[in-house]
Design a protein around this motif. Structure first.
Motif, PDB file in Angstrom:
ATOM      1  N   ASP A 393       0.871  -1.181   0.000  1.00  0.00           N
ATOM      2  CA  ASP A 393       0.000   0.000   0.000  1.00  0.00           C
ATOM      3  C   ASP A 393       0.907   1.230   0.000  1.00  0.00           C
ATOM      4  OD1 ASP A 393      -2.419   1.260  -0.064  1.00  0.00           O
ATOM      5  OD2 ASP A 393      -2.902   0.959   2.049  1.00  0.00           O
ATOM      6  N   GLU A 394       0.784   2.048  -1.028  1.00  0.00           N
ATOM      7  CA  GLU A 394       1.748   3.123  -1.254  1.00  0.00           C
ATOM      8  C   GLU A 394       1.108   4.484  -1.011  1.00  0.00           C
ATOM      9  OE1 GLU A 394       5.319   2.603  -3.634  1.00  0.00           O
ATOM     10  OE2 GLU A 394       4.162   3.595  -5.200  1.00  0.00           O
ATOM     11  N   ALA A 395       1.812   5.311  -0.247  1.00  0.00           N
ATOM     12  CA  ALA A 395       1.326   6.661   0.051  1.00  0.00           C
ATOM     13  C   ALA A 395       1.235   7.492  -1.224  1.00  0.00           C
ATOM     14  CB  ALA A 395       2.254   7.334   1.053  1.00  0.00           C
ATOM     15  N   ASP A 396       0.312   8.439  -1.205  1.00  0.00           N
ATOM     16  CA  ASP A 396       0.094   9.334  -2.353  1.00  0.00           C
ATOM     17  C   ASP A 396       1.205  10.367  -2.382  1.00  0.00           C
ATOM     18  OD1 ASP A 396      -0.968  10.685  -4.472  1.00  0.00           O
ATOM     19  OD2 ASP A 396      -2.838  11.252  -3.490  1.00  0.00           O
ATOM     20  N   LEU A 397       2.392   9.906  -2.833  1.00  0.00           N
ATOM     21  CA  LEU A 397       3.561  10.768  -2.760  1.00  0.00           C
ATOM     22  C   LEU A 397       4.544  10.445  -3.874  1.00  0.00           C
ATOM     23  CD1 LEU A 397       5.347  12.841  -1.275  1.00  0.00           C
ATOM     24  CD2 LEU A 397       6.153  10.979   0.174  1.00  0.00           C
ATOM     25  N   VAL A 429      -2.269   4.802   6.442  1.00  0.00           N
ATOM     26  CA  VAL A 429      -2.166   3.738   7.449  1.00  0.00           C
ATOM     27  C   VAL A 429      -3.437   3.659   8.280  1.00  0.00           C
ATOM     28  CG1 VAL A 429      -0.926   2.999   9.521  1.00  0.00           C
ATOM     29  CG2 VAL A 429       0.347   3.805   7.525  1.00  0.00           C
ATOM     30  N   GLU A 430      -3.941   4.806   8.702  1.00  0.00           N
ATOM     31  CA  GLU A 430      -5.140   4.784   9.538  1.00  0.00           C
ATOM     32  C   GLU A 430      -6.350   4.252   8.765  1.00  0.00           C
ATOM     33  OE1 GLU A 430      -4.994   4.914  12.510  1.00  0.00           O
ATOM     34  OE2 GLU A 430      -3.456   6.292  13.186  1.00  0.00           O
ATOM     35  N   ARG A 431      -6.482   4.626   7.528  1.00  0.00           N
ATOM     36  CA  ARG A 431      -7.644   4.163   6.758  1.00  0.00           C
ATOM     37  C   ARG A 431      -7.590   2.667   6.491  1.00  0.00           C
ATOM     38  NH1 ARG A 431      -8.734   5.076   0.396  1.00  0.00           N
ATOM     39  NH2 ARG A 431      -7.326   3.280   0.456  1.00  0.00           N
ATOM     40  N   LYS A 461       6.222   2.830  12.029  1.00  0.00           N
ATOM     41  CA  LYS A 461       6.720   1.761  12.901  1.00  0.00           C
ATOM     42  C   LYS A 461       6.092   1.843  14.286  1.00  0.00           C
ATOM     43  CE  LYS A 461       9.977  -0.581  10.598  1.00  0.00           C
ATOM     44  NZ  LYS A 461       9.945  -2.050  10.433  1.00  0.00           N
ATOM     45  N   SER A 462       5.906   3.075  14.773  1.00  0.00           N
ATOM     46  CA  SER A 462       5.320   3.236  16.101  1.00  0.00           C
ATOM     47  C   SER A 462       3.846   2.871  16.111  1.00  0.00           C
ATOM     48  CB  SER A 462       5.517   4.669  16.589  1.00  0.00           C
ATOM     49  OG  SER A 462       4.718   5.585  15.839  1.00  0.00           O
ATOM     50  N   ARG A 463       3.195   3.055  14.973  1.00  0.00           N
ATOM     51  CA  ARG A 463       1.754   2.779  14.894  1.00  0.00           C
ATOM     52  C   ARG A 463       1.464   1.331  14.533  1.00  0.00           C
ATOM     53  NH1 ARG A 463      -3.003   2.898  16.688  1.00  0.00           N
ATOM     54  NH2 ARG A 463      -4.707   3.667  15.368  1.00  0.00           N
ATOM     55  N   ASP A 464       2.311   0.733  13.703  1.00  0.00           N
ATOM     56  CA  ASP A 464       2.022  -0.617  13.225  1.00  0.00           C
ATOM     57  C   ASP A 464       3.339  -1.361  12.976  1.00  0.00           C
ATOM     58  OD1 ASP A 464       0.974  -2.924  12.107  1.00  0.00           O
ATOM     59  OD2 ASP A 464       0.646  -2.025  10.146  1.00  0.00           O
ATOM     60  N   LYS A 465       3.681  -2.224  13.897  1.00  0.00           N
ATOM     61  CA  LYS A 465       4.925  -2.980  13.760  1.00  0.00           C
ATOM     62  C   LYS A 465       4.738  -4.269  12.977  1.00  0.00           C
ATOM     63  CE  LYS A 465       7.068  -1.344  18.057  1.00  0.00           C
ATOM     64  NZ  LYS A 465       6.051  -0.338  18.398  1.00  0.00           N
TER      65      LYS A 465
END
Length: 1023
Positions: A393-397, A429-431, A461-465
């Protein structure tokens, strides 16, 4: 003076009055409705898709002041569907550009001529809006937008491919409400959205309302872990409630029900939770999720009047000994890159369109997808969960365009853009965090590398390891010189690495132990890719090579019409768009309508989950290897067919294939070889589904392999040509007549000018030798070398022509010649001997010497033109579709019957197509059956077409081709491979026609196909 704040050029303002990002889900009023998974059936969901009032302005500064008044009158407006891109409806110009920004690179500033689209629609609230919290969600708007409700400015948001959510209850009234949206084409976020794609604008994803209880589940995160044996799962669900007045623990009562993959309840508990809380449960003997076993559990959360159903999977992604493992097993990603693309809707991708893509991928053995280069519609991930795909899943960047500004890392190290970089990661990540299909989070694409990326990785990393962190841009050589601290990344990823680099550079790096991902490889542009087998031989050889993602899934052509009504697919420049990158968007494995290219068929068999190897062909022993990671082969049948000279003579099926993952077994196929060699015998082994699946029907073919059986050489039959060769000379030419033929050979041109049999003319004009092919897209980096050396304009110079032998049944001509371009030394020189026998057979023996120091030849062979009506084709070679020396693993050797028209592969950018590698003989005939039979002394490449290489070279689109009534025939000594050099490495030397000396032999025989047995003719040895 604008009545709105100029947020679009302020990187410090990304969202105004937007809700914090959260997981995607839809609340329902009952479990039964939630189970259907159709959000439109929920009482709490209301779609605002449909026809909206619309007005387009060339610049935001052109918007009338009257628009901003409280009435928001839409008098005089046009109508446009939502979702849509306004360029697909006649406003503005579609623009395709890859790297270059379509505006001056001066971040955060964008052009003053910044087009604006005003959208207005009314919707009805039939109850007191204060009874519920009403949220308005936009799942995708390019590039930024302002929102008004009932004339009141509500907020602002950007990030084109992510959800923006607004609490709009305070602005609503019972009855009719009016929503107004102003969308801008450009904003400072456009510097971060420089992806290789059409630049489309507007509200291109769904818009809807959600009605929520005042106290409701705002967000939740399902985390799973496995014990060391990968059998016992621990599941933790973190929940956050929306209720600002909640201060005490236990304010929220939730019932949580978990159902296993069979629908059995395995957990049911009612709990009192605080505003941010969690609960945990364990599952023994858990059903694990993988692309091969997409097992989904159900979590049902009941709170207040709402029921939320979330399907989740138990998966553990980790790196063990430098190898990516899923659920304890090493895996290979057999992936593709996928853009949102629709030939008529632009970036709008309806659910059935998404499903069609995924089912087609599944049918072609693809198990992984990279969402290049932005998050997709959230339902895309739901379908990946259900069908089974590993997703990056790739960020819109992407900030690719800053490279031309002289500093590829300009924005990745710019602190004013740090929040924007991080925001794009957080929102994704949240979505998407509850989707088991996601095995990696990607920080974006081709955006340099710097502190802003490290902040993205650290937060993730802090949100989802539980997932790996991916980003290719940190390993770019240019970037490494500026910033080499890429330790925050879990995998080493790069694009279009050569096979030599992977094996001899990457795998020998002393300080690099991370697994490797080819995030892009085998550029599938036009006639290609041609190097898939070589990559996958290497990937299977080394465990650290974790696979790759072909660039890319689909051609991004826009369906349009010429002024005279001819439909075609447009690419960059067809709309006079500037800057543009031409047809570089036509680079997929499927056409825009999702018809597979032959490249997709090639990929399917190269990455097939079953490998077949011959152990002892004489006794029918084969080694079958299961390349699945988690399932055995019991769902497949092994089918076998034996052909003699291309005709089926035996077949059978083996139903019991219980070979475990990553294991091999030797299986005996019960056939018997003939006692004497009386033909060519081939066995084709293919694997088919035993039962229907959700993506294919019973009997669907998954993989195949072919082997020639060791029956020995077929004995040649010596045939004495009839003594009926009559020769008459007139000074410039020689007429040769026999029992049923009449030929003319030019003593000036050193070739035949007439081949006639039974009074039927079989050629038009003079045959010639040629090296030119219409350049494929993957030839684009060789094309200039070829043209520089004159390959496209070679002329034949005849040195000598002489009759070197005359007998009562044959005559031989010897021609010496060269081929060269004006102002240059000859490319090659040759000596050809033409022999005509009384049987009508013509034998060609051509010795060629190529000048040293030249680039490899595209092809070398004989070109001739056959008369109108020469449409029937039969051949023995690799088919049924086109095949090349490096692109024939989706074909097999057999006898095929087709037509010249059917042999043409209609690429959206015309190029070399339709050739057949490894051909042994080919027949081209007219409707009556008269034609020419070409028999190789060695295998050759064969092509028959209604287009010349020059036609194909000059045309930019299929509709610019003029179909000739004649048939253009190429019998090539060799054709160079197609490779993937449009963006990938150079064609491998072993696939290049780079020989400096070679001999080309061919037999040509006029025939009446209804009166011959081809198998007998090809055994003949003429004397």
């Amino acid at each position: 003076m604008l009545p709105v704040k100029k947020y679009w050029e302020d990187p410090s303002v990304l969202h105004v009055n937007c809700e914090k990002p959260r997981a995607y889900f839809i609340p329902y009023e009952s479990y039964e409705n939630a189970l259907k998974g159709v959000r439109g059936t929920s009482e709490y969901f209301r779609s605002l898709n449909g026809i909206w009032h619309f007005k387009y302005y060339p610049s935001v500064y052109d918007v009338e002041d009257g628009f901003y008044n409280e009435d928001f009158s839409c008098e005089g407006y046009d109508r446009i569907p939502v979702p849509s891109n306004w360029q697909m409806h006649g406003y503005d110009t579609p623009n395709y550009t890859n790297v270059n920004y379509p505006f001056p690179c001066d971040p955060p500033y964008v052009p003053n001529e910044n087009p604006a689209g005003i959208y207005i629609r009314d919707f009805y609230i039939d109850k007191n809006p204060d009874e519920k919290d009403v949220y308005l969600l936009f799942e995708g708007v390019n590039s930024c937008f302002y929102l008004w409700i009932n004339g009141v400015e509500v907020g602002y948001s950007q990030v084109s491919h992510m959800t923006s959510e607004f609490l709009i209850t305070p602005y609503l009234k019972q009855g009719t409400n009016r929503i107004a949206v102003m969308v801008l084409k450009w904003c400072d976020g456009s510097y971060l959205e420089d992806q290789d794609m059409w630049r489309h604008s507007g509200i291109f994803r769904d818009v809807y309302l959600l009605y929520r209880d005042k106290a409701h589940i705002r967000d939740f995160f399902i985390r799973t872990d496995l014990d060391k044996n990968y059998t016992k799962a621990t599941v933790t669900c973190e929940i956050e409630f929306s209720a600002p007045d909640a201060l005490n623990p236990g304010d929220f009562t939730v019932r949580a029900i978990v159902k296993d993959i069979h629908g059995n309840d395995i957990f049911d508990r009612t709990m009192s939770l605080s505003q941010k809380d969690s609960f945990e449960f364990e599952i023994d003997n858990a059903y694990l999720w993988s692309a091969e076993t997409p097992n989904l559990y159900q979590l049902v959360l009941c709170h207040g009047n709402e029921v939320i159903l979330q399907k989740f999977g138990i998966i553990k992604t980790e790196i063990i000994d430098s190898v990516i493992h899923i659920n304890g097993k090493p895996v290979k990603f057999k992936g593709v890159n996928r853009h949102d693309s629709h030939p008529e809707l632009g970036h709008v991708t309806p659910p059935d369109h998404i499903k069609r893509d995924l089912i087609l991928m599944k049918r072609h053995n693809i198990n992984a997808i990279r969402t290049s280069h932005y998050p997709n519609d959230p339902r895309f991930l739901e379908y990946c969960n259900e069908l089974g795909f590993y997703v990056i899943d790739e960020a819109d960047l992407e900030t690719h365009g800053v490279r031309h500004a002289g500093d590829f890392c300009m924005l990745s190290k710019d602190p004013s853009f740090a929040e924007a970089f991080l925001d794009r990661m957080q929102r994704m990540v949240e979505r998407d965090k509850n989707n088991p299909c996601i095995v990696m989070w990607s920080l974006g694409n081709e955006s340099g590398f710097g502190p802003n990326h490290r902040k993205m990785a650290e937060w993730t990393k802090s949100r989802d390891k539980s997932r790996l962190i991916h980003y290719e841009g940190a390993f770019n050589e240019e970037v490494l010189k500026a910033d080499s601290d890429n330790s925050c990344l879990d995998v080493y990823s790069n694009m279009y690495a050569s096979i030599d680099w992977l094996e001899n550079t990457f795998l020998k790096m002393e300080n690099e132990k991370r697994p490797h991902i080819l995030c892009e490889y085998s550029h599938a542009m036009g006639n290609g890719p041609g190097d898939l087998k070589d990559y996958w031989d290497l990937i299977y050889k080394y465990p650290r090579l974790s696979g790759g993602f072909v660039w890319e899934w689909t051609d991004h052509g826009i369906k349009t019409q010429t002024p005279d009504g001819i439909t075609y697919y447009a690419y960059g420049g067809d709309f006079n768009d500037e800057p543009n990158d031409g047809n570089f968007c036509i680079d997929g494995l499927v056409y825009p309508d999702r018809t597979p290219h032959t490249g997709l068929l090639e990929l399917k068999n190269v990455i097939a989950p079953v490998r077949t190897e011959a152990v002892n062909l004489a006794s029918g022993e084969f080694r079958i290897t299961n390349l699945y990671d988690f399932i055995d082969l019991s769902h497949l049948c092994l089918n076998w067919v034996i052909e003699k000279n291309g005709i089926r003579i035996d077949s059978g099926t083996i139903y019991d294939l219980n070979i475990a993952p990553h294991q091999s077994e030797i299986i005996r196929i019960p056939y018997e070889l003939p006692e004497r060699s009386d033909g060519r015998y081939f066995i084709r082994i293919f694997y088919t589904l035993k039962e229907d699946t959700v993506w294919a029907k019973k009997g669907y073919e998954i993989a195949f392999a072919q082997f020639e059986l060791p029956t020995g050489s077929v004995k040649k039959i010596t045939v004495i040509a009839p003594p009926f060769v009559n020769i008459s000379k007139n000074g410039k030419s020689v007429k040769i007549t026999g029992r049923n033929f009449e030929y003319e050979f030019s003593l000036a041109d050193g070739c035949f000018t007439r081949i006639s049999s039974a009074g039927m003319e079989l050629i038009c004009g003079k045959p010639s030798f040629t090296v030119w092919r219409a350049p494929t897209d993957n030839d684009r980096n060789e094309k200039s070398n070829w043209i520089r050396n004159g390959y496209d304009r070679l002329k034949t110079h005849i040195y000598t022509v002489e009759i070197i032998k005359e007998t009562e049944n044959s005559v031989s001509f010897k021609t010496t010649y060269s081929m060269g371009a004006y102002s240059m030394k000859p490319v090659l020189k040759g000596t050809v001997i033409w022999t005509v026998y009384g049987s009508g057979d013509i034998f060609l023996d051509n010795a060629v010497e190529v000048r040293e120091g030249l680039p490899f030849l595209p092809r070398y062979g004989l070109k001739l033109v056959m008369p109108k009506g020469s449409e029937y084709v039969e051949f023995f070679g690799y088919g049924p579709h086109e095949s090349y020396i490096d692109k024939h693993r989706s074909t097999y050797k057999s006898r095929f019957a087709t037509t010249v028209t059917e042999m043409h592969e209609n690429y959206l950018y015309p190029q070399e197509n339709g050739s057949h590698y490894g051909t042994e003989w080919a027949l081209i005939a007219n409707a009556l059956g008269f034609g020419l039979l070409f028999i190789g002394m060695n295998e050759f490449s064969f092509n028959a077409s209604h287009y010349t290489p020059e036609n194909l070279t000059e045309a930019g689109h299929p509709h610019e081709l003029t179909k000739l009534p004649e048939t253009i025939v190429h019998i090539d000594y060799k054709m160079s491979g197609v490779g993937s050099n449009s963006c990938g490495p150079r064609l491998l030397p072993k696939y290049q026609l780079n020989e400096r000396e070679f001999e080309f032999k061919l037999r040509i025989k006029p025939v009446f196909r209804h009166d011959i047995v081809i198998d007998d003719i090809i055994r003949e040895q003429i004397e």
